[in-house]
Design an enzyme around this catalytic site. Structure first.
Site, PDB file in Angstrom:
ATOM      1  N   SER A   1      -4.161   4.922  -3.604  1.00  0.00           N
ATOM      2  CA  SER A   1      -3.739   6.256  -4.015  1.00  0.00           C
ATOM      3  C   SER A   1      -4.091   6.463  -5.479  1.00  0.00           C
ATOM      4  O   SER A   1      -4.065   5.520  -6.281  1.00  0.00           O
ATOM      5  CB  SER A   1      -2.228   6.415  -3.836  1.00  0.00           C
TER       6      SER A   1
ATOM      7  N   TYR B   1       6.377   3.363  -5.517  1.00  0.00           N
ATOM      8  CA  TYR B   1       5.126   3.707  -4.836  1.00  0.00           C
ATOM      9  C   TYR B   1       3.940   3.498  -5.765  1.00  0.00           C
ATOM     10  O   TYR B   1       2.929   2.891  -5.381  1.00  0.00           O
ATOM     11  CB  TYR B   1       5.187   5.157  -4.370  1.00  0.00           C
TER      12      TYR B   1
END
Length: 236
Positions: A131, A145
């Site tokens: 990501s 995250y």
């Protein structure tokens, strides 16, 4: 780039970006196996559509994910796409939920990559879907995250060194906001995400699949230990 007779395993392939990757490789003639955890019906439909093989496997279970990769045999391409997101105030988030996130987002791609490399032929490809949040985190509530996606960067650099003598490449694809059922382009957070992007729209799962397909092909044989961001300028 001809993928005929290539063996491909996609970890986390039943929906969204993973399904687009399965479709892309299967459409190019590869023999594709993909895993699913909770989306059995989606997985069955995708297998029927593409001719791929769906395998139930829990990415949070180290032994299960290692066994899944081992049972797939000698792979030309491993794509690790499974991932979970936990958002909220780190002072109140459930520690077990954070440990589960780390199990799926960090431990599983490491163990899957190592296991795949044991039998992978010269010139194999390992691609992990990370990501852009591994590079940039402009919002609160996503520290764990972001941690997990940054960890993939160090993993890819290190494994690229370890497997480079065999011509095996290891790369990370880093999508930004991508239109899937988990992050729809018309979702309630879309405007906030678009506000920090140069191209103010969600990307598509097909975009990510195309970049992944390129990295798996013969023209990417010298690309390794690198992060490939596809985020509409989210991290610019």
């Amino acid at each position: 780039m001809d993928m005929r007779n290539k063996t491909v395993l996609v970890i986390g392939g039943s929906r969204g970006i993973g399904a687009a990757i399965v479709r892309r490789f299967a459409g190019e003639g590869a023999q594709v196996t993909f895993t699913y955890a909770g989306s059995k019906e989606d997985a069955q439909r995708l297998a029927a559509e593409t001719g791929g093989t769906a395998v139930h496997s829990d990415a949070s279970d180290r032994d299960a994910i290692i066994a899944t990769v081992r049972e797939a045999g000698s792979l030309d391409v491993l794509v690790f796409n499974a991932g979970v997101l936990v958002a909220g105030d780190p002072l109140t988030l459930d520690p077990d939920a954070i440990d589960h996130l780390i199990d799926v987002n960090v431990r599983a791609p490491y163990h899957a990559s190592v296991e795949a490399a044991r039998e992978m032929p010269e010139g194999g490809r390992i691609i992990v879907i990370g990501s852009v949040n591994g590079d940039r985190m402009p919002f609160s509530g996503l520290a764990a995250y972001a941690l997990s996606k940054s960890a993939l960067q160090g993993m890819a650099r290190g494994l690229a060194r370890d497997f480079g003598p065999r011509g095996i490449t290891v790369n990370v694809v880093q999508p930004g906001p991508t239109d899937t059922d988990m992050n729809p382009a018309d979702g309630e957070l879309a405007e906030q995400m678009h506000s920090v992007m140069a191209i103010k729209r969600h990307g598509t799962a097909q975009d990510v699949a195309s970049l992944t397909h390129y990295l798996a092909g013969r023209y990417a044989s010298g690309i390794t230990g690198a992060m490939h961001t596809i985020d509409g300028g989210f991290g610019a």
